[in-house]
Design an enzyme around this catalytic site. Structure first.
Site, PDB file in Angstrom:
ATOM      1  N   LEU A   1      46.440 111.768  72.889  1.00 12.57           N
ATOM      2  CA  LEU A   1      45.277 111.843  73.792  1.00 12.57           C
ATOM      3  C   LEU A   1      44.246 112.898  73.372  1.00 12.57           C
ATOM      4  CD1 LEU A   1      44.004 110.818  76.478  1.00 12.57           C
ATOM      5  CD2 LEU A   1      45.176 112.717  77.601  1.00 12.57           C
ATOM      6  N   ASP A   2      42.992 112.458  73.196  1.00 16.35           N
ATOM      7  CA  ASP A   2      41.863 113.346  72.889  1.00 16.35           C
ATOM      8  C   ASP A   2      42.077 114.143  71.606  1.00 16.35           C
ATOM      9  OD1 ASP A   2      40.555 112.488  75.161  1.00 16.35           O
ATOM     10  OD2 ASP A   2      41.379 114.072  76.407  1.00 16.35           O
ATOM     11  N   ALA A   3      42.901 113.623  70.714  1.00 10.98           N
ATOM     12  CA  ALA A   3      43.204 114.360  69.488  1.00 10.98           C
ATOM     13  C   ALA A   3      42.891 113.564  68.234  1.00 10.98           C
ATOM     14  CB  ALA A   3      44.681 114.786  69.487  1.00 10.98           C
TER      15      ALA A   3
END
Lengths: 286, 286, 286, 286
Positions: free
Chosen positions: A230-232
C-alpha cells in the site's frame, strides 16, 4: 498535434556501445530521431533509453520495426525489457473514482480541450456522485457499490469492466478503495494512483489529518504505480504546496486538491507517452 | 462550510490606537473575532485591516452592524474605504471566455464540487466553443460574437448581460479581448483577469511566444484587477513553473495552463472572500 | 536596521475581547504598533499573538512595560505563556557543528554581512575541520571530540561551554550527534536543528540514502526544535528541491545543502525575532 | 569526486544519423559514455549534444581524442562549434565584486567545502569591503576603485588582472558596474552575471525597488551570460521566491539574496561542467 512517431524504450545491462548500436540501427534504416534520452544507473549497472522516431522517416511500418528491433534488443540482453509503440494509436484509459470529483473534473477537462490525448473508455465509481458530469462528457459511467460485506464481488465487477477495454492506464483518481493483491497483479504497470501526501510521509488513511497533526509546513501529492504494498509503489511524480499554522485540516484538503490534480495529470501524461520506465521500486522519467 | 460571518475591511491613515478602536468596538458588542489581520505600510503611512466576526456572536444584524461601524470608520478617517460583508450572502460571478477552455473547466469543476462557493450567473463567450460544457453545469451561456467591425456593439451587449446580474466578480477566463476604458471603469474593482505571463514580463499579445524567444527558465501567470492600462492593474496573485530548452512554444502553452487556472482560482477566491484590498497599484492580500 | 522595538508574544485560552484588551493596553500607553499578528486555533480553543511596538513611542522602559503587561497577561490566563522582548538587546547564539561546513559558512556569511543580527559567541565542533573559518570570522572555536566511549563527558563539556554564554539559540548546524534527554531539557525551546529531509519522511540516519532508495522526486530539509524524541520536535520551517532519476546520492547531498542552509537560516531568524510560538508539537510562525 | 572524464559538446545542423555517427566514433574507440544528452531544435533545425566519456576507457589521451573528433565534427558541419574538455583540468575563475558580500561568501564557502571544484585565482572589488574574507580563504584580493571620472582606466586594470589568469569564468557576483562593449567582447561566453530580478522584468538599476512598486507576488534572480546589451544576454538559470504585501524593499533585498546566491552557484557550476550551450540568445542546459 505532433506528427506520428514510433517510441522505442528499453532497459538492459550497461556496457560500451549501446547508444551506437541503437542509433546506428535507426540511422541505417533512414530513421529521424526527434527526441533521445539515456540514463545509466551506476549503482545497478543498468542502462535505459527512450527514442522518438518520425514514423514517416522509416520505409517500413510498426510490425517490421518491431521485428527488426527484436534482434537489436536480443544483442543487448534486453529481451524482455523493450517496447516499440506507435503514437498514432490513441491510448485507452479507465478511471476509477469515489465521491471526490476534483481529479476527475480536471482529467475530463484536459481530454475535452484536447490537451490530454487519451480515449477515456469508462469511469467507474463506488458512488454515483460523479455520474452526471461523466456522461455530460459523453463517457459511460458505471456505478459499482462497495458494501463492506461484498467488496470481493465489487472488485470482480470492476475487473471485468476494466478488462473489456484493455486500457493502457487504470487511473485511481481518489478511488479510496484498497486494491486486493490479485488486482494489483492484473493491472501491474498500468494502475496509477494519486496519493494525497508527499510519500513516504503519511501513507494510508487521512493523510491531511496526519499532516495537520505533525505540523508540517508543506503538503504534497504523489502519483505512483500501484503495487500490493500500500502506497509504496514506484513514484512517478510528486509536488508540494506551502501551508501555515492558519490552515485548518479543511484548508489543507482544499489546497491539496490543486496539487493532487496537477500531479496526477503530469504522471498520467508521462505514462501514456511511454516516458516512465520502472526500475525496481524507482522510476526513470524521460 | 464555515458558519456565517461578518467581514469588516478598511484602510485609513495610520496612527496610534486603530487596532484598539476596532477591536474594542467588536468586543463591546460581544463579537467573537475568528480571524484578524493588519498591515501598516510605512511608505505611505496607510493602515489596513480585515476582521472576520462570528455572525451569531453579535446581538444584532448586518444593517445595524453597518450603521454602528460607520461611526468607527468616520472616527478613523476611513469614510470611503470600509466594507462590512455577510458571508451568508452568496457572491455572484459572470465569466467571460473565448475558445480556450482550461480556466472555465477548472472554475466550473470547483463550483460543482462545492470548493468555490460562488453563484455563476452566466458565461459569455465570443465563440460558442464552450457552450455545451457550461450548459451541462446548468449555467446559461451567451454567445456574443466580436467581429472586428462591431466590437463596440458586442461590448455593449456584454455590459448589459453583466449588469443584469450585478456580479461581485467579472472573471476574464482567457477572454482575449481588450476591454475599452469605459468598461474598465464600470467594472472597476470587480473585473479579474488571468494573464498568461509573469507580469510585468511579456505583457500584451502572445506571451508564451515572447517567453520562448527570450529563453526564460520559468514561465508564469498573473491574476490581476483590470484597469484601463493593459496588463498593468493591481496584481492579486502570481505563480510560476519551470521549463527548459526542450520545451517548444506548444509545451509552454500546455504547462502554463496548469499555472493559469490555479492562479486564477486562488485570486478569485481571495477576491470573493474580501481578502484583497487595493492600495494604489498594489494589493494587500489578507 | 529597523528602529528599536518591544515584542510582545503570548498564548492563552481563546475568548471574546482578547485583541481589544491587548490593543487598548498598548494604545492607552501611547504605544505605536508596527506589526500585529493573531491566530486562533479552533481545535484547541487557544489564542496566540505577537505585537511589535516602537520602543520610543512608549513613555517608559522595558521593565515597566513588563510589569504592566503582567497584569494584562494574568487577566487573560496567560501567566506562564507571555514574553516581552527588546529588539535592542542583541540575541546570542552558540553553533554546534561536525565536519560538514555548508550551514556554518552560510550562517557566518549572513552575520558578517549584517543580514542576520546575532552575536555568535562560540562554535563548538566534534571535529576541528571548521576551526579556521570560524576564527577568520573572529569567533572562538571549541574542539570537543566525541569518542564513542566517552560521549557523556563530551556532552558535559559542551553544556558547560553553552551555559557560559546563556544563548537565545543553540544551533545544531549539521551536528550529527544525538542529544541526550537531559540536554534536550536544558536547551528546551532554544535548540534548533536542521534535518536533511522533509520530515516526517526519512527521520534518523542517512536521509539522502533513504530518499534515493525510495525514489522520491523532491528532497527537502526541516528546521525544528530539538526534543527528546529524535527528529520529532515542533517544525519551524521546511523547504524542498526537485531531483530526478539522474541524481545520484552524491547529487542529492549536494542539492540538499542549498535547501538545508536556507531553511536553517530562515528558521533561526524567525526564532530570534520571536516569531515562533510553540503549541503542543506544532508551531505558530508569525 | 567523480573519476576523470572527457566532455564532448557541439552543435550542428540537424539531420539523420548524427547520434549514430558520434556514438559509433566513441564506441569504436572503446569509450564508455557515462552521460549523454541530445537536443534538436525544430524551429532552427539545429542539433546539440553533450557526452561524458570515462577518460580511462579510451586507449589514447586528450590531444588524440581532439584530433580524431575534429574529423567527426567536420563531417557533421560542426567545425567551429565543438569542444572536447578534460574534467581532470581544474577550471579557473576570477570573481568581481562590489560591497554586497552574500554571493561571494556563498561561492567561497562552496569552494572551501569542496562542493564547487574551481580554482578561484583572484577576487577583484571596486571597494575593499570584502578583502579580508577573501584573503582568509587564501585568495588574492585586488582593490580597483571605480571613480566616475576614470572608469575606463579602472576597467583596463581589471582586464589586465583577468587576462593574467585566463579564466574559464569571470563571475560578476553583484559587481554593479556596467561592462563596456569591448570588455563584453573580450570575455564573451565566459562572463557570468547574477541579476537580482526575474528577467526580462526589472532590468537595469534597483530591481527590488521596481518590483516593490509594481507589487509583484514573487521576486527572482537571473544568472546569464553578459553581452553588450545590458541584462539581455542568454539566460542560464532563474529562480523565484514568494513575497507579500508585508515585505518592505529591505525585505525583498534580504529574501532575494538567498535566490541570487543559489541561482548564481547553479549557473556557474553548469557553465564550468560545460553543460551550457548558447544558441542565439537562448541556452541549452544539459
Amino acid at each position: 498535434m505532433p506528427d506520428r512517431r514510433y517510441v522505442i524504450t528499453f532497459g538492459c545491462p550497461d556496457r560500451t556501445g549501446i547508444i551506437a548500436r541503437v542509433a546506428s540501427f535507426v540511422a541505417d534504416a533512414g530513421g529521424w530521431i526527434v527526441e533521445a534520452a539515456y540514463h545509466a544507473d551506476p549503482d545497478t549497472g543498468w542502462f535505459f533509453t527512450r527514442q522518438e522516431i518520425k514514423a514517416d522517416s522509416l520505409p517500413f511500418g510498426l510490425a517490421e520495426l518491431r521485428a527488426r528491433f527484436a534482434e537489436v534488443a536480443a544483442s543487448l540482453s534486453a529481451e524482455s525489457n523493450w517496447l516499440v509503440q506507435d503514437s498514432g494509436i490513441r491510448p485507452r484509459a479507465v478511471i476509477l473514482v469515489s465521491r471526490e470529483g476534483h481529479c476527475l473534473y480536471d482529467l475530463l477537462g484536459r481530454v475535452a480541450s484536447g490537451e490530454l490525448d487519451v480515449d477515456v473508455r469508462a469511469v467507474i465509481g463506488n458512488h454515483d456522485t460523479l455520474a452526471d458530469i461523466t456522461r455530460a462528457h459523453g463517457i459511460p459511467f458505471h456505478h459499482v457499490p462497495f458494501p463492506p460485506e461484498s467488496k470481493a464481488e465489487a472488485f470482480a465487477e470492476v475487473r471485468e469492466i476494466v478488462a473489456a477495454h484493455d486500457p493502457d492506464a487504470v487511473v485511481l483518481a481518489r478511488f479510496m478503495q484498497i486494491l486486493p493483491p490479485e488486482v494489483c497483479d492484473e493491472w501491474a504497470g498500468r494502475a496509477i494512483n494519486i496519493h494525497h501526501s508527499f510519500l513516504p510521509s503519511f501513507a494510508g488513511a487521512r493523510p491531511y489529518h496526519q499532516a495537520y497533526q505533525r505540523g508540517v509546513k508543506l503538503i504534497g501529492a504523489t502519483c505512483h504505480y500501484v503495487t500490493a504494498d500500500l502506497d509504496a509503489g514506484p513514484i512517478i511524480e510528486q509536488d508540494v504546496i506551502r501551508v501555515d499554522h492558519g490552515d485548518s485540516v479543511a484548508d489543507l484538503v482544499r489546497k491539496g486538491r490543486d496539487i493532487e490534480k496537477v500531479t496526477l495529470a503530469r504522471g498520467l501524461r508521462w505514462h501514456l507517452e511511454r516516458r516512465v520506465l520502472v526500475h525496481g521500486n524507482r522510476t526513470v522519467v524521460f
